[in-house]
Design an enzyme around this catalytic site. Structure first.
Site, PDB file in Angstrom:
ATOM      1  N   ASP A 105     -54.871 -76.078 -42.832  1.00  0.00           N
ATOM      2  CA  ASP A 105     -54.615 -74.651 -43.394  1.00  0.00           C
ATOM      3  C   ASP A 105     -54.645 -73.511 -42.566  1.00  0.00           C
ATOM      4  O   ASP A 105     -55.487 -73.225 -41.680  1.00  0.00           O
ATOM      5  CB  ASP A 105     -56.132 -74.616 -44.297  1.00  0.00           C
ATOM      6  CG  ASP A 105     -56.430 -73.474 -45.172  1.00  0.00           C
ATOM      7  OD1 ASP A 105     -55.391 -72.710 -45.227  1.00  0.00           O
ATOM      8  OD2 ASP A 105     -57.279 -73.310 -45.884  1.00  0.00           O
ATOM      9  N   HIS A 891      30.646 -65.871 -22.503  1.00  0.00           N
ATOM     10  CA  HIS A 891      29.323 -65.304 -21.670  1.00  0.00           C
ATOM     11  C   HIS A 891      29.041 -66.273 -20.354  1.00  0.00           C
ATOM     12  O   HIS A 891      27.320 -66.551 -20.388  1.00  0.00           O
ATOM     13  CB  HIS A 891      27.965 -64.901 -22.434  1.00  0.00           C
ATOM     14  CG  HIS A 891      28.368 -63.663 -23.668  1.00  0.00           C
ATOM     15  ND1 HIS A 891      28.484 -62.480 -23.293  1.00  0.00           N
ATOM     16  CD2 HIS A 891      28.735 -64.094 -24.646  1.00  0.00           C
ATOM     17  CE1 HIS A 891      29.023 -61.979 -24.351  1.00  0.00           C
ATOM     18  NE2 HIS A 891      29.181 -62.853 -25.402  1.00  0.00           N
ATOM     19  N   CYS A 918      25.023 -59.391 -21.015  1.00  0.00           N
ATOM     20  CA  CYS A 918      24.378 -60.200 -19.762  1.00  0.00           C
ATOM     21  C   CYS A 918      23.456 -59.530 -18.949  1.00  0.00           C
ATOM     22  O   CYS A 918      22.728 -59.978 -18.089  1.00  0.00           O
ATOM     23  CB  CYS A 918      25.509 -60.846 -19.246  1.00  0.00           C
ATOM     24  SG  CYS A 918      26.374 -62.201 -20.188  1.00  0.00           S
TER      25      CYS A 918
END
Length: 1146
Positions: A105, A891, A918
């Site tokens: 309690d 390229h 490029c």
């Protein structure tokens, strides 16, 4: 509910009261102070405790904790039990060695023993006068008696009241001494969970739990028991296959903390948008009379987790030596380390606080994670009521704000800042550096300086940052320089003397003052009339080739964005440059879409010389400049429009330095105020017209800048190097005049003589023995370029002639550029041994007038070639047009052009530089990655709203790519099947994208027997190959888009360019390297099959017999034995240790 309300009237002595209210030792409490729970300890001192209404206790439940742990809710248990108060919380304790069932309690101040239980005690003490207690039935008479109470190894001696009541009660006095605590479970039922979903095609983690030491395992069990009792975790179901491992660490306090590795789970979760994009800043706070800073305790553990998602958070508690089956649990609340926990928490808290914000719009309420700031201008009482109301709102939803973290008096600590009603500061910090710092130490120091720079104006990091250059590993030692130490000491002095900064006043305008330090760092302060609100700094990007004005204009945009974010308003800027400079920058058509209000000062920054550059040619003199480098010697030259020429020998410099020095020479020698400079160096032209940034006297460009300042206007132009421009050709020839005066040579086996000696000595490349009357051709690595109207003569040395060595080297004309070979004959009477490095012949250069030769041209290949005397070559000029056409179509890279069309590499590079596509290329990310034949990397990239799946072979760089309609598991699987059909991959490395880690893709790769790895197992840049390939592929696609109608066609053309038009390993194309590797693999397989299929024979000895048998044919050979056909025993296996393999006997 439990019967817990017997109100005890305390009339006992102060001594007993003190004894009953004493705190239990801290060490006797179980470790429940982790971040995962909030506990309330019960004490007898009613003034320090807060009553808990019955309604709240019904919701929260009661837990008593002591030593040990157990599960269930039987009366015999005491620790780790959760009571929902549907029945009385009872347990069994020993009172005077008598087991009694008692009621727990927490509402009773004093423990009371029933008369019946008192009579059952094995031994009873004296009776003392008791106190009356008031119960439901009225006043109850009592007496007190000394008792000994035992529970779970705890022994306490005290007095208990004895009365005629229905049940024995253990109140707070004894519960506290037994180590019990009242814990309010914080998993709120008021908050609705948020839906969490997994990514499409993914599944939960299934990572096994690793072993834990006994000590860590005990700590984990204790924490898990508490979490289980509080409802924050639950036992996992039997059919839950998921698991994420846990680990336990010990905190500084000595208590354990449980963590879970949820990284794999985080990868599979569908994550939304981040709603907290930064920290609030005190400079944006409005000044207020009252402030309060609150901290929300155990925030994550208050919010429930989506029940459907909880199985994915499962974890396992193992046992030592598999003593018992593992126990598995899942989280009911937000786990720490989960990727969505911050989002869900902040979103939930935002919704809870929204009504409060709407009710009090004049109150400043800042929410960042679990930190809250509240500021108001009302009375002190009103502010306190606001805080009480805010805490009540949070508590109602299950969020607690602990009193020990409630800050109600200044100074307030908030997000690393120190707040006071009048000003704010960065929390004091002393900047220190260890004796031998690592890269990690310096990075931490720089982070602290950057953090503090907003509150301490003028902090710099330039010299400190310079110490990290070239360091890649975090544990790598850095060289701590004197400049860095001095900068650190100056920063510490500024921190020590820093004054408090002010809060924002919305009624006034703001001013931003920008300055440039001596270290070329831009510092700024945001000010109002009351003082500085905040400060900042930014390192100027001089190494990026940005001008000062461009840097500062970017800084203005950065500060404006920062200011709008913090206070919603843009300041007026006071900048250290002139209006003309800004207008000049704007006229260049740069990217400024918005210009703030600017106040110009009289200070002029270094790049005022840019005002002298014009876009159109002037009426002044025109100067063509050129620079070159060959054989380690640099030449700078220029030709003026009135015919003046000048050359200068520079020594061992780079080609770019020679070009820059030519421009410097032209500007220094010209007295005209209006000048036109024409150069074929794109590097110099780009830097001077756009690229140069913060250049000081130590910069190599400073002489050019100073000379431009002295002119009125200067026009710079760039022309390609081989376009037939008359002035440029004259400058190109002028750059070679000085170079051709002396002999040019290459090689290590040629030595210069003393100044008074003629010619050069040639050395023996390695030890050679020349027998009597034998002739040998001795090769050297020496190449020469004979000056015009001259020839080279290889002859012998007197020291070698004495030994009988005759040198017949011959004549070298000015057209020959191959290696020199020396013909030697031994005409002596004994063998001659030449030692490596010995001088055995000499080269003499003589002039002649018999042939008319053109001036030396470095861009010309010899008619003889490099194969020796009598060989012929071809001129390369006629191949330039074909090379240009090749590059325009595909390229192609410079090295491939030079190789295929036999043109100089410089010409090939010039062709590439003229291409607008490029010239944009740069270098990719560097780093060590796993490279081997048939090991591939894959990644998805996006272009024009389409998905490209790229595969790249790590060894050769060969690229295979295809378009995907969707970035999902199905489309990725089909692309992988096509890739596996065309090639023979052994392994594949990808990132953790959902389409790559999806179960169908993983299973497909397993079926194809392709090893699959994800993430960064080898290096932080392990995706560098495919990322670089993606960038290259996109650039090539853009190069072909003008000639194609669809992205698909451009992609195929780009693949041809990438695989067959650029160099890879050893100057070969990726296609050539890939085919060579595949051919090598096939060749090795054929050799292996041939070796395995060839007939082998052996001698062998059967175990137990002493005589060798054979030779006989080997039917099969394994790793440890061979199979033969024995005459007596038939086909048997014989260990290799008892065999002697041999070739087929005659």
């Amino acid at each position: 509910t439990a019967w817990t309300f017997l109100k005890a009237m305390q009339k006992c002595s102060k001594k007993r009261e003190a004894r009953g209210s004493r705190e239990a030792p801290e060490t006797n409490f179980p470790d429940t102070t982790e971040e995962s729970a909030q506990q309330i300890c019960c004490t007898r001192d009613s003034s320090d405790s807060k009553s808990v209404p019955r309604s709240e206790r019904n919701k929260k439940g009661i837990q008593c904790q002591g030593e040990g742990s157990s599960r269930g809710s039987q009366p015999g248990q005491f620790v780790g039990v959760t009571y929902n108060l549907e029945k009385r919380p009872t347990t069994i304790v020993l009172i005077n060695d008598t087991p009694l069932n008692v009621l727990l309690d927490t509402g009773a101040d004093t423990s009371v023993l029933t008369t019946a239980h008192y009579n059952r005690l094995k031994y009873r003490g004296r009776k003392y006068q008791g106190t009356g207690i008031i119960g439901v039935g009225g006043n109850v008479e009592t007496f007190s008696t000394p008792v000994t109470i035992k529970k779970k190894g705890r022994h306490i001696k005290t007095r208990m009241l004895v009365a005629d009541i229905p049940v024995t009660i253990l109140g707070r006095d004894i519960l506290q001494d037994l180590g019990a605590k009242l814990v309010l479970a914080q998993l709120s039922k008021e908050i609705k969970f948020r839906k969490i979903e997994l990514k499409e095609g993914t599944m939960g983690p299934k990572i096994p739990q690793w072993p834990l030491t006994k000590e860590k395992l005990e700590g984990a069990k204790e924490i898990v028991q508490r979490l289980l009792s509080e409802g924050k975790i639950s036992e996992a179901s039997d059919n839950n296959p998921y698991n994420s491992p846990i680990f336990v660490i010990k905190k500084r306090s000595g208590k354990w903390r449980l963590l879970q590795d949820l990284r794999e789970l985080n990868k599979t979760v569908q994550v939304g948008t981040e709603i907290s994009r930064g920290l609030p800043h005190p400079g944006g706070l409005i000044k207020c009379k009252h402030m309060t800073v609150l901290d929300i305790g155990d925030a994550y553990f208050t919010i429930p987790l989506d029940p459907e998602f909880r199985p994915y958070t499962a974890f396992t508690i193992p046992s030592i030596n598999h003593q018992e089956p593992d126990k598995r649990y899942v989280w009911n609340c937000l786990p720490q380390g989960f990727v969505l926990s911050p989002y869900i928490y902040q979103k939930t808290l935002q919704e809870i606080l929204q009504p409060f914000r709407e009710r009090y719009p004049e109150v400043q309420l800042y929410q960042y994670m679990d930190d809250l700031f509240v500021g108001s201008n009302g009375s002190k009482k009103q502010h306190k009521e606001l805080i009480i109301e805010l805490r009540a709102i949070l508590l109602e939803e299950g969020f607690e704000t602990p009193d020990d973290k409630l800050q109600e008096v200044p100074p307030y600590s908030w997000l690393g800042y120190q707040l006071c009603p009048e000003n704010w500061k960065v929390q004091k910090m002393q900047l220190d550096m260890v004796k031998n710092p690592t890269l990690n130490d310096v990075q931490k120091l720089m982070g602290n300086i950057t953090w503090m720079s907003s509150g301490v104006p003028g902090l710099t990091v330039k010299h400190i940052a310079a110490t990290t250059k070239g360091c890649l590993e975090l544990n790598q030692k850095v060289i701590w320089t004197e400049e860095a130490q001095k900068e650190l000491e100056e920063n510490n002095e500024k921190i020590k003397n820093a004054q408090g900064l002010q809060y924002y006043n919305p009624e006034e305008e703001m001013l931003c003052e920008v300055e440039i330090t001596k270290n070329y760092e831009a510092t700024y302060v945001i000010k109002q009339s009351q003082g500085i609100l905040w400060a900042g700094k930014k390192i100027m990007k001089a190494n990026k080739g940005w001008s000062t004005v461009k840097n500062l204009m970017l800084l203005l945009q950065h500060v404006a964005t920062e200011s709008i974010t913090r206070v919603g308003k843009c300041p007026t800027f006071k900048v250290p440059f002139t209006k003309e400079q800004v207008m000049w920058e704007m006229q260049k058509g740069w990217y400024y879409s918005w210009l703030p209000e600017i106040v110009y000062t009289h200070q002029v920054v270094h790049d005022d010389w840019r005002m002298k550059l014009v876009e159109e040619p002037t009426s002044g003199i025109t100067i063509y400049t050129d620079g070159g480098k060959q054989n380690g010697e640099g030449i700078a030259a220029y030709v003026t429009s009135n015919g003046r020429t000048k050359q200068k020998r520079l020594g061992p410099v780079t080609h770019q330095v020679a070009e820059r020095m030519a421009i410097q020479m032209a500007l220094e020698d010209t007295r005209d105020k209006q000048v036109n400079i024409v150069t074929d160096s794109y590097y110099c032209w780009k830097n001077i017209t756009e690229g140069l940034g913060l250049e000081g006297p130590q910069s190599p460009w400073w002489p050019i800048i100073q000379n431009i300042r002295e002119k009125e206007i200067v026009y710079f132009a760039w022309v390609p190097g081989h376009k037939g421009i008359c002035g440029n050709q004259l400058a190109d020839e002028a750059a070679k005049i000085k170079e051709e005066i002396m002999l040019a040579y290459q090689g290590t086996q040629i030595k210069e003589k003393r100044d008074e000696d003629a010619g050069f000595d040639l050395c023996v490349p390695y030890d050679i023995m020349i027998p009597v009357s034998d002739t040998k051709i001795i090769p050297t690595d020496v190449k020469i370029q004979v000056p015009p109207n001259s020839f080279g003569w290889v002859t012998g040395k007197s020291s070698m002639a004495k030994q009988g060595l005759l040198i017949n080297g011959g004549i070298i004309d000015e057209g020959y550029t191959g290696e020199i070979q020396v013909i030697c004959t031994n005409i002596g009477k004994s063998n001659i041994k030449l030692i490596e490095g010995q001088k055995f012949a000499q080269l003499i250069i003589l002039q002649h007038h018999s042939n008319s030769r053109q001036p030396w041209d470095e861009n010309k290949i010899s008619q003889r070639g490099d194969k020796g005397f009598g060989s012929t070559g071809v001129f390369w000029v006629e191949n330039i047009q074909e090379a240009q056409d090749e590059h325009e179509n595909w390229h192609t890279s410079p090295k491939i052009l030079a190789r295929n069309y036999k043109i100089p590499l410089t010409v090939a590079k010039q062709i590439t530089q003229e291409c607008p596509h490029c010239t944009k290329q740069g270098s990719g990310p560097a780093g060590c990655v796993m490279r081997s034949p048939n090991h591939w990397q894959a990644d998805c990239t996006h272009l024009d709203n389409k998905i490209i799946l790229t595969f790249v072979e790590s060894n050769s760089g060969y690229i295979h790519a295809t378009l995907l309609s969707k970035e999902n598991a199905l489309c990725t699987s089909l692309a992988i099947l096509e890739w596996a059909r065309l090639f023979s991959p052994k392994s594949l490395h990808t990132d953790n994208g959902t389409n790559f880690v999806a179960e169908p893709v993983v299973n497909l790769l397993k079926f194809l027997k392709i090893a699959h790895t994800t993430g960064i197992p080898y290096h932080p840049e392990s995706q560098g190959i495919v990322e670089r390939a993606n960038r290259t592929l996109k650039e090539k696609i853009q190069s072909h888009r003008d000639n194609t109608q669809t992205l698909e066609a451009a992609l195929q053309l780009a693949l041809i360019t990438c695989n067959k038009g650029r160099e890879s390993m050893g100057g070969q194309t990726p296609w050539e390297v890939f085919i060579t590797n595949q051919a090598q693999v096939i060749h090795e397989k054929l050799l292996l099959q041939q070796a395995q299929s060839s007939k082998k024979f052996c001698f062998y000895k059967i175990p137990g017999e002493h005589d060798w048998k054979g030779p006989t044919r080997v039917l099969w050979k394994g790793d440890g034995a061979v199979v033969v056909n024995d005459e007596g025993k038939g086909i048997i296996a014989v260990p290799l240790t008892r065999t002697k393999l041999l070739i087929k006997p005659n």
